[in-house]
Design an enzyme around this catalytic site. Structure first.
Site, PDB file in Angstrom:
ATOM      1  N   CYS A 175       0.848  -1.191   0.000  1.00  0.00           N
ATOM      2  CA  CYS A 175       0.000   0.000   0.000  1.00  0.00           C
ATOM      3  C   CYS A 175       0.886   1.245   0.000  1.00  0.00           C
ATOM      4  O   CYS A 175       0.584   2.252  -0.644  1.00  0.00           O
ATOM      5  CB  CYS A 175      -0.906   0.021   1.235  1.00  0.00           C
ATOM      6  SG  CYS A 175      -1.905  -1.451   1.409  1.00  0.00           S
ATOM      7  N   HIS A 179       0.920   5.066  -1.356  1.00  0.00           N
ATOM      8  CA  HIS A 179       0.360   5.912  -0.300  1.00  0.00           C
ATOM      9  C   HIS A 179       1.353   6.141   0.828  1.00  0.00           C
ATOM     10  O   HIS A 179       0.957   6.288   1.983  1.00  0.00           O
ATOM     11  CB  HIS A 179      -0.927   5.288   0.251  1.00  0.00           C
ATOM     12  CG  HIS A 179      -2.028   5.212  -0.756  1.00  0.00           C
ATOM     13  ND1 HIS A 179      -2.773   6.317  -1.133  1.00  0.00           N
ATOM     14  CD2 HIS A 179      -2.513   4.185  -1.485  1.00  0.00           C
ATOM     15  CE1 HIS A 179      -3.673   5.950  -2.038  1.00  0.00           C
ATOM     16  NE2 HIS A 179      -3.535   4.664  -2.276  1.00  0.00           N
ATOM     17  N   ARG A 223     -13.167  -0.642  -1.888  1.00  0.00           N
ATOM     18  CA  ARG A 223     -11.947   0.163  -2.045  1.00  0.00           C
ATOM     19  C   ARG A 223     -10.693  -0.705  -1.843  1.00  0.00           C
ATOM     20  O   ARG A 223      -9.743  -0.641  -2.609  1.00  0.00           O
ATOM     21  CB  ARG A 223     -11.987   1.342  -1.065  1.00  0.00           C
ATOM     22  CG  ARG A 223     -10.805   2.294  -1.087  1.00  0.00           C
ATOM     23  CD  ARG A 223     -10.593   2.984  -2.404  1.00  0.00           C
ATOM     24  NE  ARG A 223      -9.794   2.202  -3.318  1.00  0.00           N
ATOM     25  CZ  ARG A 223      -9.459   2.565  -4.554  1.00  0.00           C
ATOM     26  NH1 ARG A 223      -9.869   3.713  -5.046  1.00  0.00           N
ATOM     27  NH2 ARG A 223      -8.735   1.803  -5.308  1.00  0.00           N
ATOM     28  N   CYS A 227      -7.956  -1.889  -4.705  1.00  0.00           N
ATOM     29  CA  CYS A 227      -6.519  -1.611  -4.598  1.00  0.00           C
ATOM     30  C   CYS A 227      -5.741  -2.895  -4.870  1.00  0.00           C
ATOM     31  O   CYS A 227      -4.762  -2.887  -5.616  1.00  0.00           O
ATOM     32  CB  CYS A 227      -6.164  -1.077  -3.213  1.00  0.00           C
ATOM     33  SG  CYS A 227      -6.481   0.687  -3.034  1.00  0.00           S
TER      34      CYS A 227
END
Lengths: 266, 202
Positions: A175, A179, A223, A227
């Site tokens: 992730c 991010h 969501r 991803c």
């Protein structure tokens, strides 16, 4: 939704397409503010409220007595206090997992039946998307206070954090690959650093959200799923410990935010 | 079935964790939970969750690997790249298509169609295009700055084939190693990045 809302949306979409690339971020923020009070999300909330009261399943029962963590039948403020640990299921559950639990226990529906179609499309949204939008709308203005004291809540946070930094899938992404650093963009979209309270609050206080790019109401379960799809992994199980721990980690990072969903996003 | 899987995991955790403190889950535990909580879908098989040495070291070090270890693994990754002999300069027009396509390798996609490199997701590339990401460095005019000789070609080819051969915990996927892009596609990208005729260098 009023007709003027649709018109505003279309106008905004045209303005959007014509705008120079570098200005798109702020254009979208303006647009977000503009439609914030008059979003298609409202439609989902209304349909969701009807579905909440609709008698369904072998037990011909509604979801009105569902215990979302504030006691049976209390929907006000419940979404903003999730995910949290539930003794009856011995699990940390997010809103969608808890709604599913109520479909199983109150309505007598099988998990398989209730999960036949967790993610809808523009032509036909899913039951869960309507219900999640309704439940979320009842927390508008509440402080976000996800569970952080029970050992299983702490475990979910720690697991979610580990998952956030775990490289996986065909493309080696974690992730944090997208991010993890401030001021970065994928294509023209700003990427929030979701391990930091500020960006996490802005993101998490507005899910579920009506996504203009999909013309759909999208939920947190979606969501995370989406991803991982883009990370080129296999598919995470809906409502699994992996997904719920990710949601817990992100929501705890956002704690203290004033919940303002369901939102409207790009 | 899900519940059984979950309970197994919880039981496992109970064995690993002391009853009072909630420690961070161990590396092995996280990997086991990941394998338990995903399922194969379309072309995305479960083997994609098996971490190789690159993923393991970057996960365990939060992308800050010890320098010596990084150097050694980078050298192994570089040595494993099959670099074609001769010119690596393909067709920049084909390369442009690959650079600006983000499709491929996802569970909902047709594996028979060629994948893109999705370069624009992270890199500024070509002066003519304005929608690009900033996770990676700008590649605009890369050929102008670095030349387009054999050394530059080999560098760009191997970098696209396996970015981890140069920076172990780079955010960039290994497009050749993973079979995402073919040898020809990577050569075409080399031309798009380096060739004086490419709009990237105009």
């Amino acid at each position: 939704m009023r007709a003027s809302g649709t018109r505003t949306l279309l106008l905004a979409a045209f303005a959007f397409a014509a705008a120079p690339a570098a200005a798109q971020t702020s254009q979208f923020e303006k647009y977000q503010k503009m439609v914030g009070e008059d979003s298609p999300a409202e439609l989902f909330v209304l349909v969701g409220a009807d579905l909440w009261r609709k008698k369904q399943g072998p037990k011909k029962a509604s979801l009105e007595k569902c215990d979302l963590g504030k006691g049976p039948g209390v929907v006000k403020g419940a979404y903003a206090a999730l995910p949290r640990y539930f003794k009856d299921s011995n699990q940390v559950m997010d809103a969608e997992s808890r709604i599913l639990y109520c479909m199983e226990t109150l309505q007598g529906r099988s998990r398989k039946d209730a999960l036949k179609r967790p993610f809808g499309n523009a032509d036909k949204p899913s039951e869960m998307e309507y219900l999640d939008a309704f439940v979320a709308s009842q927390s508008d203005g509440y402080k976000m206070t996800p569970g952080m004291s029970h050992p299983q809540e702490k475990r979910a946070y720690e697991l979610g954090k580990a998952l956030f930094f775990a490289r996986t899938g065909l493309y080696d992404f974690s992730c944090a690959s997208c991010h993890g650093e401030a001021g970065k963009r994928i294509r023209m979209s700003d990427l929030p650093v979701l391990s930091e309270p500020g960006p996490a609050r802005a993101a998490m206080s507005t899910w579920p959200a009506y996504r203009v790019s999909n013309s759909q109401m999208k939920t947190m379960q979606w969501r995370i799923n989406n991803c991982y799809r883009q990370m080129r992994t296999p598919e995470p199980d809906w409502g699994s410990e992996v997904v719920n721990s990710m949601i817990t980690y992100l929501t705890v990072n956002a704690k203290g935010a004033t919940y303002a969903g369901p939102g409207t996003k790009r | 079935m899900m519940t059984t899987k979950w309970m197994l995991g919880a039981g496992l955790a109970a064995l690993v964790l002391s009853p009072a403190a909630v420690a961070e889950p161990s590396y092995d535990e996280v990997q086991q939970i990941i394998k338990r909580d995903f399922h194969a879908k379309g072309q995305a098989k479960m083997s994609r969750l098996d971490q190789d040495v690159v993923q393991r070291v970057c996960t365990q070090s939060h992308d800050k690997p010890p320098a010596d270890l990084a150097k050694a693994i980078e050298a192994d990754q570089l040595a494993a790249i099959p670099v074609p002999s001769g010119s690596l300069m393909g067709n920049w027009k084909e390369g442009a298509k690959t650079a600006w396509s983000g499709r491929g390798m996802q569970w909902n996609e047709n594996p028979k169609k060629p994948s893109g490199g999705g370069c624009y997701n992270c890199h500024e590339i070509s002066a003519q295009r304005t929608s690009f990401g900033t996770i990676g460095p700008s590649l605009k005019a890369f050929g102008k700055k670095r030349g387009s000789g054999l050394d530059a070609q080999r560098y760009v080819y191997t970098k696209i084939y396996n970015a981890k051969a140069y920076t172990l915990c780079s955010n960039m996927p290994r497009f050749g190693t993973t079979g995402t892009l073919t040898e020809q596609q990577i050569k075409d990208l080399v031309a798009y990045v380096l060739s004086p005729e490419s709009p990237n260098n105009k």
